[in-house]
Design a protein around this motif. Structure first.
Motif, PDB file in Angstrom:
ATOM      1  N   GLU A   5      44.553   5.824  67.778  1.00  0.00           N
ATOM      2  CA  GLU A   5      43.954   4.645  67.166  1.00  0.00           C
ATOM      3  C   GLU A   5      44.927   3.860  66.296  1.00  0.00           C
ATOM      4  O   GLU A   5      44.899   2.633  66.278  1.00  0.00           O
ATOM      5  CB  GLU A   5      42.739   5.055  66.336  1.00  0.00           C
ATOM      6  CG  GLU A   5      41.889   3.890  65.886  1.00  0.00           C
ATOM      7  CD  GLU A   5      40.592   4.365  65.285  1.00  0.00           C
ATOM      8  OE1 GLU A   5      40.289   3.947  64.159  1.00  0.00           O
ATOM      9  OE2 GLU A   5      39.895   5.161  65.936  1.00  0.00           O
ATOM     10  N   ASN A   6      45.777   4.543  65.562  1.00  0.00           N
ATOM     11  CA  ASN A   6      46.745   3.871  64.696  1.00  0.00           C
ATOM     12  C   ASN A   6      48.169   3.982  65.236  1.00  0.00           C
ATOM     13  O   ASN A   6      49.123   3.776  64.499  1.00  0.00           O
ATOM     14  CB  ASN A   6      46.678   4.434  63.280  1.00  0.00           C
ATOM     15  CG  ASN A   6      45.361   4.104  62.612  1.00  0.00           C
ATOM     16  OD1 ASN A   6      44.878   2.991  62.710  1.00  0.00           O
ATOM     17  ND2 ASN A   6      44.776   5.080  61.958  1.00  0.00           N
ATOM     18  N   ALA A   7      48.299   4.334  66.524  1.00  0.00           N
ATOM     19  CA  ALA A   7      49.622   4.451  67.127  1.00  0.00           C
ATOM     20  C   ALA A   7      50.178   3.062  67.418  1.00  0.00           C
ATOM     21  O   ALA A   7      49.469   2.181  67.888  1.00  0.00           O
ATOM     22  CB  ALA A   7      49.559   5.280  68.407  1.00  0.00           C
ATOM     23  N   PRO A  22      51.062  -3.301  66.428  1.00  0.00           N
ATOM     24  CA  PRO A  22      51.158  -2.654  65.117  1.00  0.00           C
ATOM     25  C   PRO A  22      50.421  -1.319  65.061  1.00  0.00           C
ATOM     26  O   PRO A  22      49.414  -1.119  65.743  1.00  0.00           O
ATOM     27  CB  PRO A  22      50.493  -3.658  64.172  1.00  0.00           C
ATOM     28  CG  PRO A  22      50.542  -4.963  64.888  1.00  0.00           C
ATOM     29  CD  PRO A  22      50.450  -4.625  66.353  1.00  0.00           C
ATOM     30  N   GLY A  23      50.964  -0.428  64.266  1.00  0.00           N
ATOM     31  CA  GLY A  23      50.361   0.877  64.037  1.00  0.00           C
ATOM     32  C   GLY A  23      51.148   1.603  62.975  1.00  0.00           C
ATOM     33  O   GLY A  23      52.142   1.098  62.463  1.00  0.00           O
ATOM     34  N   GLY A  32      54.871  15.432  71.344  1.00  0.00           N
ATOM     35  CA  GLY A  32      53.530  14.902  71.088  1.00  0.00           C
ATOM     36  C   GLY A  32      53.182  14.795  69.616  1.00  0.00           C
ATOM     37  O   GLY A  32      52.083  14.390  69.266  1.00  0.00           O
ATOM     38  N   VAL A  33      54.122  15.115  68.744  1.00  0.00           N
ATOM     39  CA  VAL A  33      53.910  15.063  67.295  1.00  0.00           C
ATOM     40  C   VAL A  33      53.944  13.608  66.831  1.00  0.00           C
ATOM     41  O   VAL A  33      54.820  12.846  67.248  1.00  0.00           O
ATOM     42  CB  VAL A  33      55.016  15.870  66.581  1.00  0.00           C
ATOM     43  CG1 VAL A  33      54.965  15.688  65.079  1.00  0.00           C
ATOM     44  CG2 VAL A  33      54.931  17.327  66.951  1.00  0.00           C
ATOM     45  N   PRO A  34      53.015  13.200  65.962  1.00  0.00           N
ATOM     46  CA  PRO A  34      53.081  11.844  65.417  1.00  0.00           C
ATOM     47  C   PRO A  34      54.301  11.670  64.508  1.00  0.00           C
ATOM     48  O   PRO A  34      54.599  12.545  63.696  1.00  0.00           O
ATOM     49  CB  PRO A  34      51.793  11.697  64.609  1.00  0.00           C
ATOM     50  CG  PRO A  34      50.976  12.898  64.883  1.00  0.00           C
ATOM     51  CD  PRO A  34      51.843  13.929  65.505  1.00  0.00           C
ATOM     52  N   VAL A  35      55.000  10.552  64.675  1.00  0.00           N
ATOM     53  CA  VAL A  35      56.166  10.235  63.848  1.00  0.00           C
ATOM     54  C   VAL A  35      55.877   8.919  63.125  1.00  0.00           C
ATOM     55  O   VAL A  35      55.747   7.878  63.779  1.00  0.00           O
ATOM     56  CB  VAL A  35      57.441  10.077  64.705  1.00  0.00           C
ATOM     57  CG1 VAL A  35      58.646   9.786  63.830  1.00  0.00           C
ATOM     58  CG2 VAL A  35      57.670  11.299  65.580  1.00  0.00           C
TER      59      VAL A  35
END
Length: 65
Positions: A5-7, A22-23, A32-35
């Protein structure tokens, strides 16, 4: 809440990246880890993929050989 959603969607260049959508983060292509965008230091211009660390970037590059 969806994990993407915020990627952000980015275009990766040799000296930086440009925000297409934007994200707050991108997902590492290798783990697969969010950065968070402010911590993003590693990516592939050729593959247009972000990575969470130098080690993961190198591992992915070696897979492409």
């Amino acid at each position: 809440m969806n994990s993407s959603e915020n990627a952000a969607t980015l275009m990766y260049g040799p000296n930086g990246f440009r925000v297409i959508k934007p994200g707050h983060f991108v997902l590492c292509a290798a783990s697969g880890v969010p950065v968070p965008l402010d911590e993003l230091r590693y990516w592939s211009v050729e593959l247009q993929e972000p990575y969470a660390s130098a080690e993961l970037s190198t591992k992915r590059a070696l897979e492409e050989l």
